[in-house]
Design a protein around this motif. Structure first.
Motif, PDB file in Angstrom:
ATOM      1  N   TYR A  79       0.804  -1.217   0.000  1.00 34.61           N
ATOM      2  CA  TYR A  79       0.000   0.000   0.000  1.00 34.61           C
ATOM      3  C   TYR A  79       0.839   1.271   0.000  1.00 34.61           C
ATOM      4  CZ  TYR A  79       1.372  -0.694   4.830  1.00 34.61           C
ATOM      5  OH  TYR A  79       2.108  -0.928   5.960  1.00 34.61           O
ATOM      6  N   CYS A  80       2.157   1.161  -0.018  1.00 34.59           N
ATOM      7  CA  CYS A  80       3.033   2.313   0.221  1.00 34.59           C
ATOM      8  C   CYS A  80       2.779   3.453  -0.754  1.00 34.59           C
ATOM      9  CB  CYS A  80       4.492   1.887   0.153  1.00 34.59           C
ATOM     10  SG  CYS A  80       5.642   3.241   0.509  1.00 34.59           S
ATOM     11  N   TYR A  81       2.477   4.630  -0.226  1.00 34.38           N
ATOM     12  CA  TYR A  81       2.172   5.788  -1.068  1.00 34.38           C
ATOM     13  C   TYR A  81       3.403   6.334  -1.769  1.00 34.38           C
ATOM     14  CZ  TYR A  81       3.848   8.299   3.085  1.00 34.38           C
ATOM     15  OH  TYR A  81       4.595   8.732   4.151  1.00 34.38           O
ATOM     16  N   ASN A 130       8.766   9.685   3.595  1.00 33.35           N
ATOM     17  CA  ASN A 130       8.460   8.998   2.339  1.00 33.35           C
ATOM     18  C   ASN A 130       8.734   7.498   2.472  1.00 33.35           C
ATOM     19  OD1 ASN A 130       7.430   9.397  -0.298  1.00 33.35           O
ATOM     20  ND2 ASN A 130       9.465   9.134  -1.167  1.00 33.35           N
ATOM     21  N   ARG A 261      -4.738   5.125   0.838  1.00 37.11           N
ATOM     22  CA  ARG A 261      -4.695   5.972  -0.345  1.00 37.11           C
ATOM     23  C   ARG A 261      -4.194   5.144  -1.528  1.00 37.11           C
ATOM     24  NH1 ARG A 261      -0.552  10.225   1.824  1.00 37.11           N
ATOM     25  NH2 ARG A 261      -0.643  10.951  -0.328  1.00 37.11           N
ATOM     26  N   PRO A 263      -3.196   6.335  -4.969  1.00 34.78           N
ATOM     27  CA  PRO A 263      -2.893   7.191  -6.113  1.00 34.78           C
ATOM     28  C   PRO A 263      -2.100   6.455  -7.192  1.00 34.78           C
ATOM     29  CG  PRO A 263      -1.376   7.643  -4.333  1.00 34.78           C
ATOM     30  CD  PRO A 263      -2.382   6.664  -3.798  1.00 34.78           C
ATOM     31  N   ILE A 266      -0.456   2.725  -7.582  1.00 29.23           N
ATOM     32  CA  ILE A 266      -0.750   1.922  -6.391  1.00 29.23           C
ATOM     33  C   ILE A 266      -2.097   1.222  -6.514  1.00 29.23           C
ATOM     34  CG2 ILE A 266      -0.960   1.923  -3.883  1.00 29.23           C
ATOM     35  CD1 ILE A 266       0.714   4.427  -3.807  1.00 29.23           C
ATOM     36  N   LYS A 267      -3.054   1.849  -7.174  1.00 25.27           N
ATOM     37  CA  LYS A 267      -4.374   1.224  -7.263  1.00 25.27           C
ATOM     38  C   LYS A 267      -4.312  -0.125  -7.972  1.00 25.27           C
ATOM     39  CE  LYS A 267      -5.954   3.781 -11.374  1.00 25.27           C
ATOM     40  NZ  LYS A 267      -4.656   4.432 -11.631  1.00 25.27           N
ATOM     41  N   TYR A 298      -9.614   6.663  -5.712  1.00 27.75           N
ATOM     42  CA  TYR A 298      -8.827   7.644  -4.973  1.00 27.75           C
ATOM     43  C   TYR A 298      -9.265   9.047  -5.356  1.00 27.75           C
ATOM     44  CZ  TYR A 298      -4.853  10.199  -3.054  1.00 27.75           C
ATOM     45  OH  TYR A 298      -4.070  11.068  -2.350  1.00 27.75           O
ATOM     46  N   ARG A 305      -7.845  13.709   1.583  1.00 30.18           N
ATOM     47  CA  ARG A 305      -7.144  12.523   1.084  1.00 30.18           C
ATOM     48  C   ARG A 305      -6.592  11.626   2.197  1.00 30.18           C
ATOM     49  NH1 ARG A 305      -1.193  14.468  -1.098  1.00 30.18           N
ATOM     50  NH2 ARG A 305      -0.688  15.864   0.640  1.00 30.18           N
TER      51      ARG A 305
END
Length: 355
Positions: A79-81, A130, A261, A263, A266-267, A298, A305
Motif C-alpha cells: 500500500y506504500c504511497y 516517504n 490511499r 494514487p 498503487i491502485k 482515490y 485525502r
C-alpha cells in the motif's frame, strides 16, 4: 493471476508511467521445461545528492521539512504511497521499488553543511516521511544512524517514523534527545495479525517487534506514538481498537491514523495483491474503499485525502476518536524544543572555509 515473489509485496513490475515503451514479463505456457527465474535480489545504488533536507508546502502533511535516507523501500508494503516516486527514475513502482534501493552515502556530511549555514533557521525535521529510515539495508549502511549523530551534535529537534524494530539500535541517541525534548518517534502498526502482516508488509518487523519497539522507546524516555496506518476498510479496520490498546499498554501516549490511499500505480498494484492474497475479500474491500473516496479508487483533494469522506470514513473517525480517549492516547502531539539548537565549534570552523 500474478503471484508473489518470495518476500516481496508487489506481484508485477509494470513499466513506470513516464517511459515511452512498456515492458512486462509473462508466461506464454509454451516452454514448461524452462528454468524458474532466479530469486529477486535487492540492489543498492549510491545517490549523489546535492542537499538532504526536503521542504514541502502541503497543508495536510504536518511538517514542512523532512529527510529520507533512502529511495525505494525493501519492506515491500503493498500500500506504500511512495511507490509512484520510483517512476521518476525510470523504474517500476512495483517490484523495482522494493528491490532497487538508492541510498545517500554523503547524508551526514550534507546535513552538517545545511545545519551550519548562516541562514539556517531551526525547525523540526521529520525523518522518514516517504520511505522507512530503518528498512533492512539500514542495518549495514547506517545512513540513518549517521544522520542522528549529526542531529545530536547540533541539538537539532526531529521526529521519526518507522515500522521496524531496528529503531531500538539507536536508543543511545534517541533516549537522551527524547528526554531533552529534542526527539519524538512514531511506530506504524497496520495489523496485529502476523499472517496478514507477512502478506501485506513482507519484510517489515512483525507486529510483536513493533510493540516491543514502542515499549523500549518509552522506557528510554522517548515520547512515542502509534500510527494505525493505513486503515483498509474490510481488511484491517476491525483491528483498530486492538492496535491502539496494545500500543497504549506498551507505552505510546499519542496516536494517528490514515485511511488507505491509492494514487497512480498503487491502485493497480493493490488490486493485484488483493486478488492474490485475499481473493475472498477483494470485491468487498474495493467497494468499501470507493465508499471513502466518493465512488472512486482515490481522490487527491488534500482536504480529505488522508481520511476520506462518506459514512464509512466517518465511522472510522468516530471509532478512532472513542478508542483514543478510552486508552489514554489523546495527548497533544509532542512539542520539540528548538531553542537549544547550536552549531558546534568544529562544524562552524569547517563551514567558514566555504564563505
Amino acid at each position: 493471476m500474478a503471484e508473489a515473489a518470495k518476500g516481496r509485496g508487489a506481484r508485477t513490475n509494470a513499466t513506470g508511467r513516464y517511459e515511452a515503451n512498456a515492458v512486462e514479463a509473462f508466461d506464454d505456457g509454451w516452454t514448461p521445461e524452462d528454468a524458474s527465474p532466479p530469486p529477486l535480489r535487492t540492489t543498492l545504488t549510491p545517490e549523489r545528492a546535492r542537499a538532504l533536507i526536503t521542504k514541502n508546502t502541503s497543508p495536510d502533511v504536518g511538517f514542512d521539512r523532512s529527510i529520507n535516507p533512502y529511495k525505494g523501500c525493501e519492506h515491500g508494503c503493498i500500500y506504500c504511497y511512495a511507490r509512484p516516486s520510483h517512476a521518476w527514475m525510470g523504474l517500476s513502482p512495483g517490484l523495482d521499488f522494493e528491490s532497487r534501493i538508492f541510498f545517500k552515502p554523503e547524508a551526514a556530511r550534507l546535513l552538517e553543511q545545511e545545519l551550519s549555514a548562516r541562514r539556517y533557521v531551526c525547525k523540526r525535521i521529520h525523518i522518514g516521511g516517504n520511505t522507512d529510515p530503518y528498512q533492512p539495508v539500514e542495518r549495514d549502511q547506517k545512513i540513518t544512524r549517521g544522520i542522528l549523530e549529526v542531529m545530536q551534535r547540533f541539538n537539532q529537534p526531529f521526529s521519526i517514523i518507522t515500522k521496524s524494530g531496528l529503531i531500538t539500535r539507536d536508543l543511545d541517541i534517541l533516549g537522551p534527545m527524547g528526554r531533552d525534548g529534542l526527539a519524538t518517534a512514531f511506530v506504524s502498526i497496520t495489523t496485529l495479525d502476523r499472517g496478514l502482516a507477512r502478506a501485506m508488509e513482507p519484510r517489515a518487523s512483525t507486529p510483536a517487534r513493533r510493540l516491543d519497539a514502542i515499549r523500549a522507546l518509552a522506557e528510554a524516555g522517548v515520547p512515542v506514538g502509534v500510527g494505525v496506518a493505513p486503515i483498509i476498510p474490510g481488511l484491517n479496520d476491525h483491528e483498530m481498537e486492538s492496535i491502539l490498546e496494545a500500543a497504549a499498554k506498551a507505552g505510546a501516549t499519542t496516536a494517528m491514523y490514515v485511511t488507505l490511499r491509492l494514487p497512480l500505480e498503487i491502485k493497480d498494484l493493490f488490486r493485484e495483491w488483493l486478488a492474490d492474497a485475499r481473493p475472498e475479500r477483494a470485491a468487498r474491500v474495493m467497494s468499501l474503499i470507493r465508499q471513502t473516496r466518493g465512488g472512486r479508487d482515490y481522490d487527491a483533494d488534500w482536504t480529505q485525502r488522508m481520511k476520506g469522506t462518506g459514512p464509512v470514513a466517518e465511522l472510522i473517525a468516530t471509532r478512532f476518536k472513542a478508542a483514543v480517549k478510552r486508552y489514554g492516547l489523546e495527548g497533544e502531539r509532542h512539542v520539540l524544543d528548538v531553542s537549544r539548537f547550536r552549531v558546534p565549534r568544529d562544524a562552524r570552523t569547517q563551514m567558514e572555509l566555504f564563505d
